[in-house]
Scaffold this active site. Structure first.
Site, PDB file in Angstrom:
ATOM      1  N   TYR A 161       0.838  -1.204   0.000  1.00 53.55           N
ATOM      2  CA  TYR A 161       0.000   0.000   0.000  1.00 53.55           C
ATOM      3  C   TYR A 161       0.875   1.257   0.000  1.00 53.55           C
ATOM      4  CZ  TYR A 161      -3.793   3.176   1.290  1.00 53.55           C
ATOM      5  OH  TYR A 161      -4.714   4.197   1.310  1.00 53.55           O
ATOM      6  N   LYS A 165       1.103   4.313  -2.886  1.00 54.19           N
ATOM      7  CA  LYS A 165       0.813   5.721  -2.609  1.00 54.19           C
ATOM      8  C   LYS A 165       2.048   6.603  -2.763  1.00 54.19           C
ATOM      9  CE  LYS A 165      -3.566   5.171  -1.843  1.00 54.19           C
ATOM     10  NZ  LYS A 165      -4.559   5.673  -2.825  1.00 54.19           N
TER      11      LYS A 165
END
Length: 256
Positions: A161, A165
């Protein structure tokens, strides 16, 4: 001698068309509502028809302008066709996202690809499609990518994740520089943990919730309403000189 005073730019979005990807629930739905309240015609893009229809109906029931667009942004070709047909859009809020949290040592290629196909690949090409529509129409616009505080720091069981990002932050800056002369602004919003279905897997675990709360100097979990003002700022003329920036709505997490 009387001073000539400046006027605050307007936060209104009357006459503008906004596309909100991942707008059928959580942060995305809050963003769609914020833009609709400001006068924009909002097209909500999501994968699942029932939730999509419910979101559009809810906004319309409040007297605002909304339309559905069933779409999975992981399908790049379908996304490009849909944006070319339905656009141009003056505002994009790219709030579609995926997460498969777990220890880095147990990450599978399938987990990695599933997250990256939406958070990175899908997001990148959605931005490109909206920008292409604006450029072809000779219009200015605002592209807002929903990043995360995890686009600036690391987090437990969040290697994939965080990678997605951090990458989003990178392409946002590059697109902002590339499209600035076209009048297209590109920014990110970086929330902390917000009380949504996506965050429930973390917040429903008492130990992990304590870890989250201990790392937020303001001392509370984020709410969807905390993001709505941020998206209105970046979508409107209030932020006319802001591009390539990351607006951290994180309660002080990254500052600490």
């Amino acid at each position: 001698m009387q001073h000539e005073l400046p006027s605050t730019p307007s936060a209104r979005l009357d006459g503008r068309r906004a596309l909100v990807a991942g707008g059928s629930s959580g942060i995305g739905l809050g963003c769609a509502m914020a833009l609709a309240e400001a006068g924009a015609h909002v097209t909500i893009c999501a994968r699942r028809p029932p939730e999509l229809g419910d979101a559009v109906d809810a906004i319309r029931s409040r007297g605002f302008d909304a339309a559905p667009l069933q779409l999975d942004i992981a399908d790049v070709e379908a996304t490009e066709r849909a944006v070319a047909t339905e656009g141009p859009f003056d505002v994009l809020v790219n709030s579609a996202g995926s997460a498969r949290h777990g220890p880095a040592l147990t990450t599978t290629p399938a987990d990695f690809d599933a997250v990256m196909s939406i958070n990175l690949r899908g997001a990148y090409f959605l931005c490109r499609a909206v920008a292409a529509g604006l450029i072809n129409a000779g219009k200015r616009g605002s592209i807002i990518n929903m990043s995360s505080q995890m686009g600036h720091v690391g987090g437990i069981e969040r290697a994939v994740y965080c990678a997605s990002k951090h990458a989003m932050e990178g392409f946002t800056k590059a697109m902002a520089v590339e499209w600035a002369t076209r009048g297209i602004r590109v920014n990110t919003i970086c929330p902390t943990f917000v009380r949504t279905p996506l965050a429930a897997q973390t917040l429903d675990d008492a130990e992990k919730r304590r870890w989250v709360e201990a790392n937020i100097p303001l001392g509370r979990i984020g709410e969807t309403e905390d993001i709505m003002g941020a998206v209105l700022f970046l979508a409107s003329d209030l932020s006319a000189m802001v591009t390539g920036s990351a607006l951290r709505v994180d309660g002080g997490w990254t500052a600490a």
